[in-house]
Scaffold this motif. Sequence first.
Motif, PDB file in Angstrom:
ATOM      1  N   LEU A  40      38.722  14.420  52.323  1.00 41.64           N
ATOM      2  CA  LEU A  40      40.191  14.020  51.804  1.00 41.64           C
ATOM      3  C   LEU A  40      41.303  15.136  51.129  1.00 41.64           C
ATOM      4  O   LEU A  40      41.509  15.873  50.670  1.00 41.64           O
ATOM      5  N   THR A  41      40.199  16.105  49.830  1.00 44.76           N
ATOM      6  CA  THR A  41      40.262  16.820  49.189  1.00 44.76           C
ATOM      7  C   THR A  41      41.027  18.113  49.913  1.00 44.76           C
ATOM      8  O   THR A  41      41.567  19.077  49.989  1.00 44.76           O
TER       9      THR A  41
ATOM     10  N   TRP B 145      51.577  11.907  48.958  1.00 39.93           N
ATOM     11  CA  TRP B 145      50.574  11.570  50.460  1.00 39.93           C
ATOM     12  C   TRP B 145      49.435  11.142  49.702  1.00 39.93           C
ATOM     13  O   TRP B 145      48.911  10.068  50.455  1.00 39.93           O
ATOM     14  N   LEU B 146      48.979  10.520  48.383  1.00 42.56           N
ATOM     15  CA  LEU B 146      48.467   9.718  48.291  1.00 42.56           C
ATOM     16  C   LEU B 146      49.019   7.990  47.868  1.00 42.56           C
ATOM     17  O   LEU B 146      48.015   7.715  48.412  1.00 42.56           O
TER      18      LEU B 146
ATOM     19  N   LEU C 179      46.245   6.183  47.171  1.00 39.52           N
ATOM     20  CA  LEU C 179      45.409   6.535  46.404  1.00 39.52           C
ATOM     21  C   LEU C 179      45.464   7.180  44.701  1.00 39.52           C
ATOM     22  O   LEU C 179      44.780   7.419  43.706  1.00 39.52           O
TER      23      LEU C 179
ATOM     24  N   ARG D 298      48.277   6.585  50.776  1.00 40.28           N
ATOM     25  CA  ARG D 298      46.986   6.219  51.388  1.00 40.28           C
ATOM     26  C   ARG D 298      46.521   5.303  49.950  1.00 40.28           C
ATOM     27  O   ARG D 298      44.759   4.909  50.473  1.00 40.28           O
TER      28      ARG D 298
ATOM     29  N   GLU E 216      41.882  18.147  52.933  1.00 42.50           N
ATOM     30  CA  GLU E 216      42.754  17.622  54.033  1.00 42.50           C
ATOM     31  C   GLU E 216      43.916  17.924  53.476  1.00 42.50           C
ATOM     32  O   GLU E 216      44.999  18.172  53.152  1.00 42.50           O
ATOM     33  N   PHE E 217      43.916  17.411  51.819  1.00 39.57           N
ATOM     34  CA  PHE E 217      45.228  17.600  50.930  1.00 39.57           C
ATOM     35  C   PHE E 217      45.106  19.338  50.563  1.00 39.57           C
ATOM     36  O   PHE E 217      46.770  19.440  50.795  1.00 39.57           O
TER      37      PHE E 217
ATOM     38  N   LEU F  89      38.545  12.708  44.530  1.00 41.87           N
ATOM     39  CA  LEU F  89      38.867  11.747  45.862  1.00 41.87           C
ATOM     40  C   LEU F  89      37.371  13.165  46.510  1.00 41.87           C
ATOM     41  O   LEU F  89      36.597  13.683  45.937  1.00 41.87           O
ATOM     42  N   ASP F  90      36.793  12.014  47.242  1.00 38.82           N
ATOM     43  CA  ASP F  90      35.501  12.681  48.060  1.00 38.82           C
ATOM     44  C   ASP F  90      36.217  13.946  48.730  1.00 38.82           C
ATOM     45  O   ASP F  90      37.214  14.194  49.160  1.00 38.82           O
TER      46      ASP F  90
END
Length: 217
Positions: free
Chosen positions: A77-78, A54-55, A60, A58, A80-81, A73-74
């Motif tokens: 994004l946190t 997933w990361l 990341l 992106r 969503e994860f 992460l901002d």
Amino acid sequence: MQGEFFDPKAELLVHDRLRPHWSQAGAIVFATFRCIDSIPKSVIQRWDREKNDWLQRRGLLQSRHWSDVLPKLDAPLTAEFSKQFNRCREDFLDTCRGRCLLRRPELAMIVGDALMHFDGERYALGDFVVMPNHVHLLAAFPNADAMERQFDSWLHFTAFRIHQAIGERGHFWQQEPFDHLVRSLNQYEYLVKYIEENPRKARLKPGEYLYHRAQCR
């Protein structure tokens, strides 16, 4: 309600183990305890790969493991994860894998009695449900240090009493609970409903779970 919502401007305590644990004086926390055999190791390893993927998609993933990246992460994004992979965990728990010893009413009551024992003294307890292989609860603690101490107390005491009852030794709980500070009234109401409806979602019959609704919200 038994507490306040998380205040991002107020003092916050973070403990890092396998995952970060946030605690704040008076803030309502949603917590999940699960039995040691509720999720097989192979499933956890698969989720680790999926989190890394997933990361990676992106751009990341800057280390070998997702847990090193997640704290950096901002907020969007946190969120969503967490939404993606918390759903995976909760859905899997509701398939009731493992021995599911907490399906037995006398063992579920050990957990329920322990949760309620110091309610109003050491913490303010909200709604909770004891499922066959996990527990969901809402609670608020008077200071940031109290949450982790109380979690450890609940886990150790209930494991000891359950092992006494079944004549066994060893690990009963996965030792690191999942916890999340409640951010808003909408989120709080969602979690109250989630706890109440969890047995129905898992297709449990009366007597196969223990549900407690707090008298005052």
